[in-house]
Scaffold this active site. Structure first.
Site, mmCIF file in Angstrom:
data_model
loop_
_atom_site.group_PDB
_atom_site.id
_atom_site.type_symbol
_atom_site.label_atom_id
_atom_site.label_comp_id
_atom_site.label_asym_id
_atom_site.label_seq_id
_atom_site.Cartn_x
_atom_site.Cartn_y
_atom_site.Cartn_z
ATOM 1 N N GLU A 165 14.085 -15.135 0.874
ATOM 2 C CA GLU A 165 14.438 -16.175 1.859
ATOM 3 C C GLU A 165 13.564 -17.411 1.677
ATOM 4 O OE1 GLU A 165 13.950 -14.299 5.688
ATOM 5 O OE2 GLU A 165 15.622 -12.912 5.336
ATOM 6 N N ASP A 221 0.832 -1.200 0.000
ATOM 7 C CA ASP A 221 0.000 0.000 0.000
ATOM 8 C C ASP A 221 0.878 1.266 0.000
ATOM 9 O OD1 ASP A 221 -2.888 0.871 0.474
ATOM 10 O OD2 ASP A 221 -1.915 1.918 2.135
HETATM 11 C C1 GLC Z 1 -4.339 2.933 -0.670
HETATM 12 C C2 GLC Z 1 -5.556 2.060 -0.515
HETATM 13 C C3 GLC Z 1 -6.690 2.909 -0.059
HETATM 14 C C4 GLC Z 1 -6.331 3.540 1.265
HETATM 15 C C5 GLC Z 1 -5.012 4.288 1.180
HETATM 16 C C6 GLC Z 1 -4.472 4.600 2.542
HETATM 17 O O1 GLC Z 1 -4.471 3.873 -1.676
HETATM 18 O O2 GLC Z 1 -5.809 1.394 -1.718
HETATM 19 O O3 GLC Z 1 -7.868 2.182 0.066
HETATM 20 O O4 GLC Z 1 -7.329 4.427 1.665
HETATM 21 O O5 GLC Z 1 -4.030 3.526 0.545
HETATM 22 O O6 GLC Z 1 -3.999 3.450 3.167
#
Ligand code: GLC
Length: 545
Positions: A263, A215
């Site tokens: 790993e 993310d």
């Molecule tokens: C990413 C995710 C989204 C979230 C953001 C903050 O863009 O896909 O859903 O709100 O990160 O974590």
């Protein structure tokens, strides 16, 4: 010589390159299937639907976060990275889910959220209780404010969800959050933060997880030197000079993740969510880093032949250069579903459209779905991985009229109720034609479903050869038979036609216009809609051999 670590569970087949051309199905766990009757989907629900996913034919599932979370941002505010939200199940439940996926030869990708924690994470609580300048605060980005007595935020940086990216704590300091205030940003220059995330990668890999979706991968490295410089997420420079996003230093973090992922045998896969300009996005996908990065170009493009051709040309070339394979995404949990986007007049501001409860401009649902199916079939013929978002295989439309008091997205609150946000694509999946939540569970779901959802349910579509579900099953099965290598050769087909050959005579031809064109020679193996002899109708894709 180092010894490789052995995961607790492995898929039936062992192909270290499985991710290069995979069909990956995104599960938003809280909205997939609710087995314990609390209105929230759970891990046992995902396990119970594994036969469905297997019949659909996907190679892997990616689960959006299922970790303990106060749900300030749909679970992307993680309170504990190495545990399961008790409302969704237990560690035993995730182990059982991974085993079941592997028995069906489906790989499992989990979401890792490294840019920020939840404000209920033990580290952040410790930071709040600790003094300014303490090691507990140094895991996050705490700074003194500006103005005569520090009553102004340290800089004018804005949060992705609206408002300042800084929030003040009672002792007067401010902390940085690129997203909601409940999502404090970690300081990735702190070695303790780096070490802890590497433990998280091992924790899930040891349990059998095959890969990770990372993310906000482009946000971890920040230039926090003063005077703070302005940031512009929407138009990032090509030289990595924005203070908050896509900085060169971020790559050292992923290089060290790669040594952890390696790993294991086979190495764990990873895909970056990196909203960086295309030439820089591929850097995250280098073999020495994550291996893949999401390509959101089609998700942002109109239904237009020349846009599709440009995007495909650019991304296949970049994949070749970087040694990665391309990724293709039309929908996910952050955007208006593609069956809806394609049914609105070109250029529609979907945020504004949602504010009218989806009434203005008028949505042409049939056209949206026809185009969505055509685009999906085109994408499934491309080399690289295709990401499918739960419910698109049913042809679901965006739920545009969720009552205001049921909205959950932090955007709704942070923008002073001017942007509804992303709940319309996160409404629970309809499994049956009737029932309190159309088979999602036994009670009304956490986000209300549209009244007509039953007509789009698995039960309604299963066995109907013209349904979108049957179409996805057929297309994914045909792709499994046909897909080989990563070559693509363009075929000339006219201004509104996107046509290319893969290998052994396999061709994909899409007519993005509205007028029929002559059907190219060959046998039609899959079609996104009805085709008549000799003609390829508008807004339709066929695969020919
Ligand atoms: C990413 C995710 C989204 C979230 C953001 C903050 O863009 O896909 O859903 O709100 O990160 O974590």
């Amino acid at each position: 010589m180092s010894t490789l670590r052995t995961p607790a569970s492995t898929p039936r087949t062992t192909d270290p390159d499985w991710w290069r051309n995979a069909v990956v199905y995104q599960v938003y766990p809280r909205s997939f299937a609710d087995t314990d009757g609390d209105g929230l989907g759970d891990l046992a629900g995902v396990t119970s639907r594994m036969p469905y996913l297997s019949t659909l034919g996907v190679d892997a599932i990616w689960l959006s976060p299922f970790f303990p979370s106060p749900l300030a941002d749909g679970g992307y505010d993680v309170a504990d990275y190495r545990a399961v939200d008790p409302r969704l199940g237990t560690l035993d439940d995730i182990d059982a889910m991974i085993r079941s996926a592997h028995e069906h030869d489906i790989r499992v990708i989990v979401d890792v959220v490294p840019n920020h924690t939840s404000d209920e994470h033990a580290w952040f609580r410790e930071a709040l209780a600790a003094a300014p300048g303490s090691p507990a605060r140094a895991r996050y980005v705490f700074r003194d404010g500006s103005g005569p007595s520090g009553e102004q935020p340290p800089s004018d940086w804005v949060s992705n969800f609206g408002g300042s990216a800084w929030t003040r704590v009672p002792d007067g300091q401010w902390y940085l959050h690129l997203f909601a205030p409940e999502q404090p940003d970690l300081d990735w220059s702190n070695p303790e933060v780096r070490a802890d995330f590497e433990e998280t990668l091992r924790f899930w890999s040891d349990r059998g997880v095959d890969g990770f979706r990372v993310d906000v991968a482009h946000g971890l490295a920040k230039d926090l030197s003063t005077p703070y410089r302005p940031s512009n997420e929407h138009d990032l420079p090509l030289d990595g000079s924005d203070p908050l996003y896509d900085r060169d230093e971020v790559h050292a973090i992923f290089e060290s993740w790669r040594t952890v992922l390696d790993e294991y045998d086979p190495p764990r896969a990873a895909v970056a969510e990196a909203w960086a300009p295309a030439p820089r996005r591929v850097l995250y996908a280098r073999p020495t880093e994550l291996g893949q990065a999401f390509n959101f170009d089609l998700l942002e493009a109109p239904f237009d032949a020349s846009a599709f051709r440009t995007i495909i040309t650019r991304n296949t070339a970049m994949a070749e250069q970087s040694g990665a394979s391309s990724t293709w995404v039309l929908s996910n949990h952050d955007v208006v579903r593609h069956a809806t986007r394609y049914g609105l007049p070109e250029g529609t501001d979907t945020d504004a459209w949602l504010m009218t409860d989806g009434t203005s401009p008028v949505l042409d649902r049939a056209r949206g779905l026809r185009r969505a199916r055509a685009a999906t079939l085109l994408v499934l013929a491309l080399p690289g991985s295709s990401y499918v978002y739960q419910g698109e295989e049913l042809g679901l439309q965006e739920a545009a009229a969720i009552p205001h008091d049921a909205l959950q997205d932090p955007k709704w609150i942070r923008t002073g109720h001017t942007v509804k946000g992303r709940d319309g694509c996160r409404v629970p999946i309809p499994w049956t034609t009737s029932g309190p939540s159309f088979g999602f569970g036994s009670v009304p779901p956490h986000l209300p479903q549209p009244a007509d959802f039953g007509a789009w349910s698995v039960e309604a579509e299963d066995g109907d050869p013209s349904s979108t579900l049957s179409f996805y099953r057929e297309a994914i099965a045909a792709r499994r038979r046909l897909q080989q290598g990563e070559d693509l050769t363009w075929i000339e087909g006219g201004a509104d036609v996107v046509a290319f050959a893969r290998h052994d005579g396999w061709r994909s031809v899409t007519n993005l216009g509205t007028e029929a064109v002559p059907m190219p020679p060959g046998e039609v193996v899959v079609a996104s809609g009805p085709v008549t002899a000799g003609e390829l109708p508008g807004e339709t894709t066929v695969w020919l051999v």
